[in-house]
Write a protein that holds these residues in place. Sequence first.
Motif, PDB file in Angstrom:
ATOM      1  N   GLY A 144      32.674  48.149  32.182  1.00  0.00           N
ATOM      2  CA  GLY A 144      33.246  48.620  33.437  1.00  0.00           C
ATOM      3  C   GLY A 144      32.205  48.865  34.512  1.00  0.00           C
ATOM      4  N   PHE A 145      30.979  49.201  34.119  1.00  0.00           N
ATOM      5  CA  PHE A 145      29.905  49.352  35.105  1.00  0.00           C
ATOM      6  C   PHE A 145      29.391  48.007  35.612  1.00  0.00           C
ATOM      7  CE2 PHE A 145      25.144  49.471  35.411  1.00  0.00           C
ATOM      8  CZ  PHE A 145      25.117  49.780  36.766  1.00  0.00           C
ATOM      9  N   PRO A 146      28.943  47.094  34.748  1.00  0.00           N
ATOM     10  CA  PRO A 146      28.400  45.842  35.282  1.00  0.00           C
ATOM     11  C   PRO A 146      29.422  44.965  35.997  1.00  0.00           C
ATOM     12  CG  PRO A 146      28.539  45.745  32.884  1.00  0.00           C
ATOM     13  CD  PRO A 146      28.788  47.169  33.282  1.00  0.00           C
ATOM     14  N   THR A 147      30.697  45.053  35.642  1.00  0.00           N
ATOM     15  CA  THR A 147      31.695  44.266  36.368  1.00  0.00           C
ATOM     16  C   THR A 147      31.809  44.753  37.813  1.00  0.00           C
ATOM     17  OG1 THR A 147      33.453  45.693  35.486  1.00  0.00           O
ATOM     18  CG2 THR A 147      33.047  43.614  34.347  1.00  0.00           C
TER      19      THR A 147
ATOM     20  N   PRO B  21      30.782  54.246  31.931  1.00  0.00           N
ATOM     21  CA  PRO B  21      30.756  53.269  33.029  1.00  0.00           C
ATOM     22  C   PRO B  21      30.995  53.836  34.419  1.00  0.00           C
ATOM     23  CG  PRO B  21      32.739  52.981  31.704  1.00  0.00           C
ATOM     24  CD  PRO B  21      31.824  53.886  30.939  1.00  0.00           C
ATOM     25  N   TYR B  22      31.859  54.838  34.556  1.00  0.00           N
ATOM     26  CA  TYR B  22      32.230  55.269  35.909  1.00  0.00           C
ATOM     27  C   TYR B  22      31.282  56.312  36.489  1.00  0.00           C
ATOM     28  CZ  TYR B  22      35.771  52.124  34.795  1.00  0.00           C
ATOM     29  OH  TYR B  22      36.385  50.957  34.417  1.00  0.00           O
ATOM     30  N   PHE B  23      30.404  56.862  35.661  1.00  0.00           N
ATOM     31  CA  PHE B  23      29.300  57.639  36.210  1.00  0.00           C
ATOM     32  C   PHE B  23      28.399  56.707  37.001  1.00  0.00           C
ATOM     33  CE2 PHE B  23      25.008  59.285  36.198  1.00  0.00           C
ATOM     34  CZ  PHE B  23      25.161  60.636  36.470  1.00  0.00           C
ATOM     35  N   HIS B  24      28.086  55.568  36.424  1.00  0.00           N
ATOM     36  CA  HIS B  24      27.141  54.642  37.038  1.00  0.00           C
ATOM     37  C   HIS B  24      27.790  53.780  38.114  1.00  0.00           C
ATOM     38  CE1 HIS B  24      24.234  55.950  34.094  1.00  0.00           C
ATOM     39  NE2 HIS B  24      25.177  55.795  33.169  1.00  0.00           N
TER      40      HIS B  24
ATOM     41  N   ASP C 268      42.064  54.702  50.078  1.00  0.00           N
ATOM     42  CA  ASP C 268      41.649  55.529  51.213  1.00  0.00           C
ATOM     43  C   ASP C 268      40.227  55.177  51.663  1.00  0.00           C
ATOM     44  OD1 ASP C 268      41.643  57.493  53.169  1.00  0.00           O
ATOM     45  OD2 ASP C 268      41.002  59.079  51.780  1.00  0.00           O
ATOM     46  N   GLY C 269      40.091  54.545  52.813  1.00  0.00           N
ATOM     47  CA  GLY C 269      38.781  54.163  53.331  1.00  0.00           C
ATOM     48  C   GLY C 269      38.179  52.953  52.655  1.00  0.00           C
ATOM     49  N   CYS C 270      38.954  52.267  51.811  1.00  0.00           N
ATOM     50  CA  CYS C 270      38.437  51.102  51.073  1.00  0.00           C
ATOM     51  C   CYS C 270      39.070  49.808  51.587  1.00  0.00           C
ATOM     52  CB  CYS C 270      38.709  51.257  49.575  1.00  0.00           C
ATOM     53  SG  CYS C 270      37.693  52.526  48.801  1.00  0.00           S
ATOM     54  N   ASP C 271      38.398  48.721  51.282  1.00  0.00           N
ATOM     55  CA  ASP C 271      38.859  47.397  51.699  1.00  0.00           C
ATOM     56  C   ASP C 271      39.453  46.606  50.542  1.00  0.00           C
ATOM     57  OD1 ASP C 271      37.606  47.306  54.570  1.00  0.00           O
ATOM     58  OD2 ASP C 271      36.011  48.047  53.251  1.00  0.00           O
ATOM     59  N   ALA C 272      39.287  47.097  49.325  1.00  0.00           N
ATOM     60  CA  ALA C 272      39.814  46.419  48.133  1.00  0.00           C
ATOM     61  C   ALA C 272      39.848  47.406  46.986  1.00  0.00           C
ATOM     62  CB  ALA C 272      38.958  45.211  47.768  1.00  0.00           C
ATOM     63  N   VAL C 273      40.637  47.070  45.967  1.00  0.00           N
ATOM     64  CA  VAL C 273      40.743  47.910  44.761  1.00  0.00           C
ATOM     65  C   VAL C 273      40.549  47.033  43.532  1.00  0.00           C
ATOM     66  CG1 VAL C 273      42.401  49.179  43.316  1.00  0.00           C
ATOM     67  CG2 VAL C 273      42.157  49.751  45.731  1.00  0.00           C
ATOM     68  N   TYR C 274      39.823  47.580  42.573  1.00  0.00           N
ATOM     69  CA  TYR C 274      39.585  46.930  41.277  1.00  0.00           C
ATOM     70  C   TYR C 274      40.335  47.723  40.216  1.00  0.00           C
ATOM     71  CZ  TYR C 274      36.905  45.071  37.283  1.00  0.00           C
ATOM     72  OH  TYR C 274      36.518  44.469  36.105  1.00  0.00           O
ATOM     73  N   MET C 275      40.963  47.041  39.272  1.00  0.00           N
ATOM     74  CA  MET C 275      41.684  47.737  38.205  1.00  0.00           C
ATOM     75  C   MET C 275      41.004  47.508  36.865  1.00  0.00           C
ATOM     76  SD  MET C 275      45.710  48.073  37.212  1.00  0.00           S
ATOM     77  CE  MET C 275      46.114  46.342  37.215  1.00  0.00           C
ATOM     78  N   SER C 276      40.719  48.606  36.201  1.00  0.00           N
ATOM     79  CA  SER C 276      40.167  48.561  34.846  1.00  0.00           C
ATOM     80  C   SER C 276      41.215  49.142  33.902  1.00  0.00           C
ATOM     81  CB  SER C 276      38.874  49.372  34.762  1.00  0.00           C
ATOM     82  OG  SER C 276      38.380  49.376  33.438  1.00  0.00           O
ATOM     83  N   TYR C 277      41.713  48.306  33.008  1.00  0.00           N
ATOM     84  CA  TYR C 277      42.774  48.750  32.098  1.00  0.00           C
ATOM     85  C   TYR C 277      42.254  48.799  30.670  1.00  0.00           C
ATOM     86  CZ  TYR C 277      47.364  50.027  30.678  1.00  0.00           C
ATOM     87  OH  TYR C 277      48.416  50.767  30.199  1.00  0.00           O
TER      88      TYR C 277
ATOM     89  N   GLU D 291      39.984  43.976  34.833  1.00  0.00           N
ATOM     90  CA  GLU D 291      39.526  43.807  33.464  1.00  0.00           C
ATOM     91  C   GLU D 291      40.499  44.499  32.522  1.00  0.00           C
ATOM     92  OE1 GLU D 291      35.743  45.682  33.857  1.00  0.00           O
ATOM     93  OE2 GLU D 291      36.491  47.696  33.406  1.00  0.00           O
ATOM     94  N   VAL D 292      40.636  43.943  31.322  1.00  0.00           N
ATOM     95  CA  VAL D 292      41.349  44.601  30.225  1.00  0.00           C
ATOM     96  C   VAL D 292      40.366  44.719  29.082  1.00  0.00           C
ATOM     97  CG1 VAL D 292      43.257  44.489  28.596  1.00  0.00           C
ATOM     98  CG2 VAL D 292      43.589  43.705  30.942  1.00  0.00           C
TER      99      VAL D 292
END
Length: 415
Positions: free
Chosen positions: A212-215, A251-254, A315-324, A366-367
């Motif tokens: 989840g971090f490198p992606t 992953p989401y710390f980094h 909010d304030g973003c131009d795109a969203v990524y989904m990690s499932y 990502e899944v």
Amino acid sequence: MSLPASAATQAARRSLSLSRKLATRNEAAAFAATTPSSHQQHQKRHHHPDPFNPKNTKGWKAALAEAEIPLTKFHEEIAKGLELGLPGASSITDKTISTFSRGELPHYAGINTFLKAPYLEDSKEVGKYDVAVVGVPFDGDARIRRISALYTPYNYEEGIDLREQMTLCDIGDVFTIPANIEKSFDQISNAVAHIASNGTMPIILGGDHSIGFPTVRGLASVTSKNIGIIHVDRHADIQEKDLDERMHTTPYFHATNLPNVNPKNLVQIGIGGWQVPRPAVPNMISRETNIYTMDDIELYGIDKISEMALDRAWDGCDAVYMSYDIDSIEAAFVPGTGWPEPGGLLPREALKLVGNVAKEGLCGMEVVEVSPPYDHADITSLMALRIIVDALGAMVSHGTLKKCMGIFDKEFVPI
């Protein structure tokens, strides 16, 4: 002459019984006179919708919608299969069947790319496609591809056909380095950045959730815009290190240390149970991430949670990524994962959530945490597959498949 006592008693009982039967019959007749028969009741039930009226049932509406979907690419695939795979034997009356299996059919044969999509050997050609599926065999096995052979590109309920309404390729697997997390991270970031910088949406099949971090790092490296993250999981995955490494709990710390990935745009859905490490909690608080537990989902419902998640992620973003993370689903339905946790989402809740999020547009997805050695009859891989195709279907049906891909405005510079 008087009757014996016993005979008199029996006569009295018979008389009483007859009186009761007559009373019951009279009551029944009176009730029947004021109550319509079952046939009459059926005739007067106007509250049931007409199942053949597309205004009333989605099932009939979906049946009618199928005729509006083109078959152009299907016919092209058949023709190509006959050209490359040679015509079938003369004894076969269906002349669309080739000698060598090519394309989608049959589901039990052929090369197992994702949904039988074309395998893209030349990765430099990825920009020709809307979506590229890439495997990350890092602490896992890409069994999702194999089970995808069971599916067609057509969804009856949604009235869409992915083959006809988008272009998809399978670019193969990232060359990960066994037992070396950081070098594998660099490989993954490069792969994702290359795909996205060509304007193609990456769909990543994992693998350990450490990816989840490198992606996200790969996506963030080729855009000057801001990216929000919707992370569906039973685990927080936001501690700095685990056993002195950046692994699946980190992953989401980094990721939220990256300059264009703000932690206030990280939305974590389904968090809870007995496997959330305490070192993660202070980081959730200090970074003010958005956390929704299963209790929140029960309280507000999937639609409301989706709405709140989208508000915060965008909010304030131009795109969203989904990690499932597949372990967000109730453990009974997904045994093939390394960290099962009872009490998660039901499959229909999960698919509803994914559809709600994806229909607004994604820059990638990502899944993760599918672990086939623990699985039974590939049911976990099947669920992972369904999550991906439902996300793609939601974007296709709402016209948002390419909505976020314009954000990638920086040149890809390999790590």
